[in-house]
Motif scaffolding. Sequence first.
Motif, PDB file in Angstrom:
ATOM      1  N   ASN A  22      41.850  54.449  35.625  1.00 22.01           N
ATOM      2  CA  ASN A  22      41.044  53.374  36.319  1.00 22.01           C
ATOM      3  C   ASN A  22      40.869  52.233  35.938  1.00 22.01           C
ATOM      4  OD1 ASN A  22      40.261  55.889  37.797  1.00 22.01           O
ATOM      5  ND2 ASN A  22      38.538  56.196  36.846  1.00 22.01           N
ATOM      6  N   LEU A  23      41.117  51.914  34.470  1.00 24.27           N
ATOM      7  CA  LEU A  23      41.147  50.656  33.911  1.00 24.27           C
ATOM      8  C   LEU A  23      42.297  49.960  34.309  1.00 24.27           C
ATOM      9  CD1 LEU A  23      39.731  49.013  32.080  1.00 24.27           C
ATOM     10  CD2 LEU A  23      41.177  49.718  30.189  1.00 24.27           C
ATOM     11  N   GLU A  24      43.424  50.427  34.540  1.00 22.45           N
ATOM     12  CA  GLU A  24      44.753  49.740  34.954  1.00 22.45           C
ATOM     13  C   GLU A  24      44.578  49.234  36.507  1.00 22.45           C
ATOM     14  OE1 GLU A  24      47.929  52.636  34.522  1.00 22.45           O
ATOM     15  OE2 GLU A  24      47.934  52.332  32.185  1.00 22.45           O
ATOM     16  N   SER A  25      43.991  50.159  37.160  1.00 21.58           N
ATOM     17  CA  SER A  25      43.703  49.927  38.480  1.00 21.58           C
ATOM     18  C   SER A  25      42.896  48.682  38.787  1.00 21.58           C
ATOM     19  CB  SER A  25      42.981  51.060  39.417  1.00 21.58           C
ATOM     20  OG  SER A  25      42.773  50.874  40.695  1.00 21.58           O
ATOM     21  N   ILE A  26      41.645  48.405  37.852  1.00 19.79           N
ATOM     22  CA  ILE A  26      40.773  47.347  38.287  1.00 19.79           C
ATOM     23  C   ILE A  26      41.513  46.128  37.594  1.00 19.79           C
ATOM     24  CG2 ILE A  26      38.665  46.495  36.897  1.00 19.79           C
ATOM     25  CD1 ILE A  26      37.632  49.393  36.972  1.00 19.79           C
ATOM     26  N   GLU A  27      42.084  46.278  36.377  1.00 22.05           N
ATOM     27  CA  GLU A  27      43.052  45.026  35.877  1.00 22.05           C
ATOM     28  C   GLU A  27      43.780  44.464  36.917  1.00 22.05           C
ATOM     29  OE1 GLU A  27      44.819  46.351  32.434  1.00 22.05           O
ATOM     30  OE2 GLU A  27      43.041  46.015  31.155  1.00 22.05           O
ATOM     31  N   ALA A  28      44.634  45.522  37.813  1.00 23.06           N
ATOM     32  CA  ALA A  28      45.426  44.971  38.768  1.00 23.06           C
ATOM     33  C   ALA A  28      44.713  44.260  39.988  1.00 23.06           C
ATOM     34  CB  ALA A  28      46.455  46.086  39.116  1.00 23.06           C
ATOM     35  N   SER A  29      43.674  44.807  40.279  1.00 22.68           N
ATOM     36  CA  SER A  29      42.852  44.300  41.197  1.00 22.68           C
ATOM     37  C   SER A  29      42.662  42.917  40.862  1.00 22.68           C
ATOM     38  CB  SER A  29      41.714  45.160  41.747  1.00 22.68           C
ATOM     39  OG  SER A  29      42.157  46.262  42.192  1.00 22.68           O
ATOM     40  N   VAL A  30      42.109  42.838  39.569  1.00 23.20           N
ATOM     41  CA  VAL A  30      41.616  41.307  38.945  1.00 23.20           C
ATOM     42  C   VAL A  30      42.514  40.365  38.904  1.00 23.20           C
ATOM     43  CG1 VAL A  30      40.537  40.351  37.066  1.00 23.20           C
ATOM     44  CG2 VAL A  30      39.306  42.271  37.784  1.00 23.20           C
ATOM     45  N   ARG A  31      43.869  40.765  38.651  1.00 26.22           N
ATOM     46  CA  ARG A  31      44.814  39.914  38.724  1.00 26.22           C
ATOM     47  C   ARG A  31      45.306  39.445  40.250  1.00 26.22           C
ATOM     48  NH1 ARG A  31      47.062  43.386  34.752  1.00 26.22           N
ATOM     49  NH2 ARG A  31      48.202  44.340  36.495  1.00 26.22           N
ATOM     50  N   LYS A  32      45.291  40.344  40.840  1.00 26.90           N
ATOM     51  CA  LYS A  32      45.580  39.910  42.403  1.00 26.90           C
ATOM     52  C   LYS A  32      44.524  38.986  43.050  1.00 26.90           C
ATOM     53  CE  LYS A  32      46.580  41.947  46.980  1.00 26.90           C
ATOM     54  NZ  LYS A  32      46.734  43.335  47.614  1.00 26.90           N
ATOM     55  N   LEU A  33      43.499  39.034  42.746  1.00 30.02           N
ATOM     56  CA  LEU A  33      42.265  38.260  42.938  1.00 30.02           C
ATOM     57  C   LEU A  33      42.385  36.740  42.446  1.00 30.02           C
ATOM     58  CD1 LEU A  33      39.633  37.958  44.709  1.00 30.02           C
ATOM     59  CD2 LEU A  33      38.329  38.771  42.721  1.00 30.02           C
ATOM     60  N   MET A  34      42.781  36.721  41.145  1.00 29.62           N
ATOM     61  CA  MET A  34      42.979  35.596  40.521  1.00 29.62           C
ATOM     62  C   MET A  34      44.176  34.950  41.154  1.00 29.62           C
ATOM     63  SD  MET A  34      42.093  36.636  36.472  1.00 29.62           S
ATOM     64  CE  MET A  34      42.512  34.909  36.130  1.00 29.62           C
ATOM     65  N   GLU A  35      45.087  35.315  41.448  1.00 30.03           N
ATOM     66  CA  GLU A  35      46.464  35.070  42.015  1.00 30.03           C
ATOM     67  C   GLU A  35      45.976  34.263  43.477  1.00 30.03           C
ATOM     68  OE1 GLU A  35      49.422  38.025  42.024  1.00 30.03           O
ATOM     69  OE2 GLU A  35      49.783  37.893  39.832  1.00 30.03           O
ATOM     70  N   THR A  37      43.127  33.350  44.472  1.00 28.73           N
ATOM     71  CA  THR A  37      42.317  32.178  44.156  1.00 28.73           C
ATOM     72  C   THR A  37      42.940  30.930  43.871  1.00 28.73           C
ATOM     73  OG1 THR A  37      40.455  33.650  43.500  1.00 28.73           O
ATOM     74  CG2 THR A  37      40.197  31.153  42.890  1.00 28.73           C
ATOM     75  N   ALA A  38      44.326  31.312  42.915  1.00 25.38           N
ATOM     76  CA  ALA A  38      44.840  30.080  42.566  1.00 25.38           C
ATOM     77  C   ALA A  38      45.710  29.536  43.630  1.00 25.38           C
ATOM     78  CB  ALA A  38      46.063  30.401  41.560  1.00 25.38           C
ATOM     79  N   GLU A  39      46.252  30.290  44.533  1.00 22.57           N
ATOM     80  CA  GLU A  39      46.993  29.790  45.684  1.00 22.57           C
ATOM     81  C   GLU A  39      46.126  29.166  46.914  1.00 22.57           C
ATOM     82  OE1 GLU A  39      50.229  29.172  48.323  1.00 22.57           O
ATOM     83  OE2 GLU A  39      50.238  30.041  46.172  1.00 22.57           O
ATOM     84  N   GLN A  40      44.717  29.461  47.015  1.00 21.83           N
ATOM     85  CA  GLN A  40      43.968  28.830  47.842  1.00 21.83           C
ATOM     86  C   GLN A  40      43.653  27.184  47.113  1.00 21.83           C
ATOM     87  OE1 GLN A  40      40.506  31.346  48.364  1.00 21.83           O
ATOM     88  NE2 GLN A  40      41.664  32.563  49.836  1.00 21.83           N
ATOM     89  N   SER A  41      43.467  27.390  45.860  1.00 16.19           N
ATOM     90  CA  SER A  41      43.240  25.967  45.209  1.00 16.19           C
ATOM     91  C   SER A  41      44.415  24.948  45.386  1.00 16.19           C
ATOM     92  CB  SER A  41      43.028  26.229  43.620  1.00 16.19           C
ATOM     93  OG  SER A  41      41.820  27.016  43.560  1.00 16.19           O
ATOM     94  N   ARG A  42      45.740  25.719  45.253  1.00 11.46           N
ATOM     95  CA  ARG A  42      46.837  24.788  45.632  1.00 11.46           C
ATOM     96  C   ARG A  42      46.849  24.235  46.991  1.00 11.46           C
ATOM     97  NH1 ARG A  42      49.346  28.457  41.935  1.00 11.46           N
ATOM     98  NH2 ARG A  42      49.985  29.973  43.885  1.00 11.46           N
ATOM     99  N   GLN A  43      46.519  25.197  47.960  1.00 13.77           N
ATOM    100  CA  GLN A  43      46.426  24.590  49.316  1.00 13.77           C
ATOM    101  C   GLN A  43      45.388  23.580  49.727  1.00 13.77           C
ATOM    102  OE1 GLN A  43      46.007  28.151  51.600  1.00 13.77           O
ATOM    103  NE2 GLN A  43      48.230  28.778  51.191  1.00 13.77           N
TER     104      GLN A  43
END
Length: 217
Positions: A22-35, A37-43
């Motif tokens: 479960n911890l690995e799944s949450i970490e993957a979701s957080v990383r995807k969300l951060m990516e 957010t970063a892409e939207q900021s670049r746009q």
Amino acid sequence: MPESIDLPGDGETEPVRLPDSNLESIEASVRKLMEQTAEQSRQLDSLAAPPSPSPFAAFGMPNLPGMPGAPAQAPPEPRPILELDGEEYEDELDALSDWVDGFLMDTYGAEVTTAAPWCKEWQEHDDVVAWLHALWMAYQQHKDPESGPSGMFVWHRDFLTHGLAHVRAPGGPLSACMTDPDRPAHRLLPGPAPSTRSSRAACADKPEHGEPDQAAA
């Protein structure tokens, strides 16, 4: 029934331990969300950035139309037809003739009479060309959707009626031309002579008899 968590005597809760999966799944979701957010900021940064400089700026050349950062080109301002020369005048007169012969007179041209003369060579009458060209430009303006639903009514009321009444008036610019559909005619009426002041100025500029012409010299 899930097992209850016993609280220690001091009232503090024990830390909740999650399985590693479960911890690995949450970490993957957080990383995807951060990516994301970063892409939207670049746009957003790219949209807020000023136009990119022209690749030809070093040569003193602006961006070419259609290239990124190129300013939008405004349509050319309409000019009265009598201010045009040469090929530009001929092209505009051809377009005006298509509209006058194919639409204006075909739709609104009343019968040719002494009260409503016409001329098949109206293009030779500069004043008539100027009036019909102005009427055509007003037509293009008022048929545009931005003029609203009443645009064409305004054109009929304020431009068409007055323009044709002047051009085809019994004493107007075509009064010496065709007044009978069976007898085509064309005649340019002479305009007024220059004013007295202009005539005096022209005479003053002429050299006296026997004197050399300064302009020619």
